[in-house]
Enzyme design. Structure first.
Site, PDB file in Angstrom:
ATOM      1  N   LYS A 181       0.831  -1.298  -0.005  1.00 62.49           N
ATOM      2  CA  LYS A 181       0.022   0.097  -0.045  1.00 62.49           C
ATOM      3  C   LYS A 181       0.890   1.367   0.097  1.00 62.49           C
ATOM      4  O   LYS A 181       0.679   2.256  -0.728  1.00 62.49           O
ATOM      5  CB  LYS A 181      -0.954   0.010   1.191  1.00 62.49           C
ATOM      6  N   GLN A 188      -5.144  -0.721   9.853  1.00 63.80           N
ATOM      7  CA  GLN A 188      -4.759  -2.177   9.333  1.00 63.80           C
ATOM      8  C   GLN A 188      -5.502  -3.165  10.417  1.00 63.80           C
ATOM      9  O   GLN A 188      -5.046  -3.114  11.630  1.00 63.80           O
ATOM     10  CB  GLN A 188      -3.488  -2.386   9.046  1.00 63.80           C
ATOM     11  N   ASP A 227     -11.393   2.857   3.939  1.00 64.36           N
ATOM     12  CA  ASP A 227     -11.551   1.156   3.814  1.00 64.36           C
ATOM     13  C   ASP A 227     -13.057   1.064   3.806  1.00 64.36           C
ATOM     14  O   ASP A 227     -13.340   0.029   3.364  1.00 64.36           O
ATOM     15  CB  ASP A 227     -11.203   0.652   4.970  1.00 64.36           C
TER      16      ASP A 227
HETATM   17  N1  GUN Z   1      -6.681  -6.755   6.811  1.00 71.30           N
HETATM   18  C1  GUN Z   1      -7.110  -7.536   5.850  1.00 71.30           C
HETATM   19  N2  GUN Z   1      -7.547  -7.160   4.630  1.00 71.30           N
HETATM   20  C2  GUN Z   1      -7.522  -5.844   5.208  1.00 71.30           C
HETATM   21  C3  GUN Z   1      -7.855  -4.672   4.524  1.00 71.30           C
HETATM   22  O1  GUN Z   1      -8.635  -4.417   3.443  1.00 71.30           O
HETATM   23  N3  GUN Z   1      -8.163  -3.388   5.186  1.00 71.30           N
HETATM   24  C4  GUN Z   1      -7.649  -3.286   6.335  1.00 71.30           C
HETATM   25  N4  GUN Z   1      -7.732  -2.155   7.026  1.00 71.30           N
HETATM   26  N5  GUN Z   1      -7.234  -4.382   6.936  1.00 71.30           N
HETATM   27  C5  GUN Z   1      -7.063  -5.400   6.468  1.00 71.30           C
END
Ligand code: GUN
Length: 255
Positions: free
Chosen positions: A22, A66, A89
């Site tokens: 990311k 996350q 998100d």
């Molecule tokens: N953990 C696993 N997939 C994701 C996601 O798409 N966003 C976030 N914030 N955490 C995750």
């Protein structure tokens, strides 16, 4: 542009790769990003304080916490604290509520990425039976809601760990979305010949190999199309995160 918050010690290798990818995608797109690595012992108040600062910072247009968070933190309360227009998100109650009520705004990135992939590959969705394996708030539930929207018009079944006769249901799928978090769970006998199979899973085996929720080698010969792991849905999730961050910045300018 975007701030990522993670719990430093509990980071699995897969999550570390997600976070790094990311960051790299932000750099490539010219988005400034800041990683806030928190100690595993950080309290709910520490994290809420940080979110509050980021909510108020005009340089930050997107906030991503996350997941998963350590057990001593209340994930719902943390996600609720992210201001809705910075919730890139799309996991917060306002954005999920808008999607549920047919007014989509910031969509959860993985299911949105799956939709865009189906559209770009011109895979018919309207009137088709999509079976989603998994009911998580991150993927399964929003996947169903996105596909049910007017204009997309899929017929959706969401299955989960307590579903009876699972195989009979998955075998009816024109499009099967596997998001159940179990390595190689979907076997050839669960798939209708010619079906489109979308593998959202990412699991690391003991030998270090990364595999999805679908037994790729078994299913490949009989399906109509299939996404690989790694390299299928993962990059789409990141792309939709950038899309959401740009959209969030525009929404904030208007507000
Ligand atoms: N953990 C696993 N997939 C994701 C996601 O798409 N966003 C976030 N914030 N955490 C995750």
């Amino acid at each position: 542009m975007a701030a990522q918050i993670i719990d430093g010690k509990a980071l699995s290798l897969i999550i570390q790769v997600y976070v790094r990818n990311k960051q790299k995608a932000c750099e490539k797109a010219g988005f400034e990003s800041w990683l806030h690595k928190l100690d595993a012992n950080s309290t709910q108040a520490d994290l809420l304080n940080l979110i509050s600062k980021l909510n108020q910072d005009p340089k930050v247009h997107g906030i991503l916490v996350q997941l998963p968070l350590p057990k001593h933190l209340n994930t719902d309360l943390i996600l609720d604290a992210v201001t809705a227009l910075k919730d890139v998100d799309g996991f917060g109650p306002e954005n999920l509520g808008l999607l549920t009520s047919g007014r989509p705004r910031l969509l959860p990135c993985t299911p949105h990425g799956v939709l865009v992939m189906l559209q770009r590959y011109k895979i018919p969705v309207a009137g088709k039976h999509v079976v989603v394996l998994g009911r998580s708030t991150i993927v399964g539930k929003p996947m169903g809601l996105i596909l049910l929207q007017n204009g997309i018009d899929a017929t959706v079944t969401i299955c989960h760990s307590k579903t009876s006769n699972l195989k009979e249901i998955t075998r009816q799928a024109d499009i099967l979305v596997a998001a159940i978090g179990k390595p190689c769970f979907v076997t050839a006998d669960m798939v209708k010949p010619g079906a489109v199979v979308i593998d959202v899973g990412i699991n690391r085996l003991e030998d270090g190999k990364l595999v999805g929720d679908v037994d790729y080698e078994q299913v490949l010969p009989l399906c109509g199309a299939i996404t690989p792991v790694p390299g299928g849905v993962g990059p789409m999730t990141i792309t939709m995160l950038l899309h959401n961050t740009l959209l969030a910045a525009k929404l904030q300018q208007k507000s």
